[in-house]
Design a protein around this motif. Structure first.
Motif, PDB file in Angstrom:
ATOM      1  N   ASN A   1       1.068  -1.219  -0.077  1.00 54.99           N
ATOM      2  CA  ASN A   1       0.108   0.000   0.042  1.00 54.99           C
ATOM      3  C   ASN A   1       0.740   1.196   0.073  1.00 54.99           C
ATOM      4  OD1 ASN A   1      -2.659  -1.104   0.177  1.00 54.99           O
ATOM      5  ND2 ASN A   1      -2.309  -1.939   2.376  1.00 54.99           N
ATOM      6  N   THR A   2       0.662   2.153  -0.708  1.00 52.50           N
ATOM      7  CA  THR A   2       1.283   3.368  -0.929  1.00 52.50           C
ATOM      8  C   THR A   2       0.311   4.609  -0.787  1.00 52.50           C
ATOM      9  OG1 THR A   2       1.231   3.602  -3.444  1.00 52.50           O
ATOM     10  CG2 THR A   2       3.081   2.287  -2.377  1.00 52.50           C
ATOM     11  N   ALA A   3       0.878   5.839  -0.852  1.00 50.73           N
ATOM     12  CA  ALA A   3      -0.087   6.924  -0.895  1.00 50.73           C
ATOM     13  C   ALA A   3      -0.849   7.180  -2.247  1.00 50.73           C
ATOM     14  CB  ALA A   3       0.876   8.267  -0.807  1.00 50.73           C
ATOM     15  N   LEU A   4      -0.297   6.343  -3.180  1.00 54.15           N
ATOM     16  CA  LEU A   4      -1.043   6.330  -4.526  1.00 54.15           C
ATOM     17  C   LEU A   4      -1.822   5.111  -4.684  1.00 54.15           C
ATOM     18  CD1 LEU A   4       1.804   7.880  -6.690  1.00 54.15           C
ATOM     19  CD2 LEU A   4      -0.057   9.028  -5.694  1.00 54.15           C
ATOM     20  N   GLY A   5      -1.980   4.372  -3.586  1.00 52.34           N
ATOM     21  CA  GLY A   5      -2.586   2.945  -3.898  1.00 52.34           C
ATOM     22  C   GLY A   5      -1.940   1.875  -3.689  1.00 52.34           C
ATOM     23  N   LYS A   6      -2.457   0.679  -4.290  1.00 51.00           N
ATOM     24  CA  LYS A   6      -1.661  -0.626  -4.073  1.00 51.00           C
ATOM     25  C   LYS A   6      -0.730  -0.559  -5.427  1.00 51.00           C
ATOM     26  CE  LYS A   6      -5.638  -2.975  -1.987  1.00 51.00           C
ATOM     27  NZ  LYS A   6      -5.045  -3.164  -0.400  1.00 51.00           N
ATOM     28  N   VAL A   7       0.316  -0.995  -5.186  1.00 47.73           N
ATOM     29  CA  VAL A   7       1.426  -1.180  -6.180  1.00 47.73           C
ATOM     30  C   VAL A   7       2.071  -2.730  -5.898  1.00 47.73           C
ATOM     31  CG1 VAL A   7       3.928  -0.270  -6.779  1.00 47.73           C
ATOM     32  CG2 VAL A   7       2.079   1.278  -5.869  1.00 47.73           C
TER      33      VAL A   7
END
Length: 350
Positions: free
Chosen positions: A9-15
């Motif tokens: 999980n990142t600030a931009l969503g799942k990676v």
């Protein structure tokens, strides 16, 4: 060498990325392989465009990495060596732009090594498979010379941490324990020796089957198999394991249900299956081939059946373990029970 596909999980969503288990197996920390290779190029070489080169030589998806063949393998080894050295002095080394490179296991979700293969074929090559079933499945003369397989659903591949749904339309869910063969190179019409060189590695493959759906599906498996196919927890490269001698076991809620070995009586080795598939067809990097159930590693033979709420752990020494929870499947439309069709059944005379 072991590699994993994982999600964070990142600030931009799942990676999604590919990584290397830096503590030896899938239970420890995971290092982002592309990020580590980028940092290696930036700090250990005179490469002026490390990120661009890393995305080509060590891309963040498994199929892309497989396509890179020996160059990607070399990059992965350099990245693994580099991060191991960094961790001697720094518990949390950063990438060239300050990004994280190493993730604690509880921050990572393991995916199938190849989350969406281009093709999935599943064989049946073990002599004792189905030998103890209520209605034993006899092996014909043809079975010994041409291995049978079916083509599975590439869009329902699941990973080591995904639950297994128990479909409403079965009372006998069977999780068949298999070895998965991961293709590393494009090829067709291969000899056995050539086929061996096209195997990138191996993984655990589970083939869930609804054992009471055969009469409903005379044209081959569809609803009784297509709902999910778990794979994982990692890809072990072909030079890192002997596929002919892997100890396996199934443990359910702490109770050992079955133990076996991939070397049990079988009609063909892995390279034979790859060569057979390639005959007048083309195989591609990331394609998955299943061996079929190893020995009697399924409920049909051991007469123990999974139930909703149980935890099933599948282990292959040298590859790892997957613990799968059995959960209630969707029960909204119930079309598989039968639909009011456009025609009426005319009777047995037609």
């Amino acid at each position: 060498m072991k590699l994993v596909s994982f999600e964070i999980n990142t600030a931009l969503g799942k990676v999604r990325r590919i990584g290397v288990p830096i503590d030896g197996d899938e239970t420890g920390r995971i290092a982002d392989l592309t990020g580590c290779y980028t940092a290696y190029l930036a700090t250990g070489t005179d490469e002026p465009t490390p990120r661009q080169i890393a995305n080509v030589r060590c891309p963040p998806d498994m199929i892309g990495w497989l396509k890179g063949a020996h160059k990607s393998r070399e990059a992965a080894e350099q990245a693994s060596t580099w991060i191991a050295e960094q961790l001697k002095d720094d518990d949390d080394p950063e990438g060239i732009d300050g990004e994280r490179l190493v993730f604690p296991r509880d921050e990572v979700k393991l995916l199938a090594p190849v989350p969406r293969p281009g093709a999935f074929r599943d064989f049946s090559i073990y002599q004792t498979h189905m030998s103890k079933a209520d209605v034993p499945f006899p092996k014909t003369e043809q079975w010994y010379v041409t291995p049978p397989y079916y083509k599975g659903n590439c869009d329902t591949i699941t990973g080591a941490e995904d639950p297994v749904p128990f479909p409403y339309y079965t009372e006998r869910l069977d999780l068949e324990f298999e070895l998965g063969i991961i293709i590393g190179k494009k090829g067709s019409n291969l000899t056995f020796e050539e086929a061996k060189d096209h195997i990138a590695g191996y993984t655990i493959l589970i083939d869930p089957s609804c054992r009471d759906g055969y009469k409903r599906e005379p044209f081959g498996p569809n609803k009784r198999k297509d709902f999910c196919t778990p794979m994982g927890p990692c890809l072990v490269t072909a030079d890192g394991i002997n596929e002919r001698d892997i100890d396996c076991r199934i443990v359910v809620d702490g109770e050992t249900w079955w133990e076996g070995n991939t070397g049990e009586p079988r009609s063909f080795w892995a390279e034979h299956l790859v060569a057979y598939v390639s005959d007048n067809e083309t195989i591609f990097p990331g394609d998955i081939i299943g061996t079929g159930t190893i020995g009697m590693g399924c409920s049909m033979d051991i007469h123990k059946w999974p139930q909703i709420g149980q935890q099933m752990t599948f282990t292959m020494d040298g590859i790892g373990s997957m613990t799968l929870e059995i959960v209630k499947g969707a029960d909204r439309v119930r079309h598989v029970d039968g639909m009011a069709g456009l025609l009426e059944y005319p009777g047995e005379d037609i």
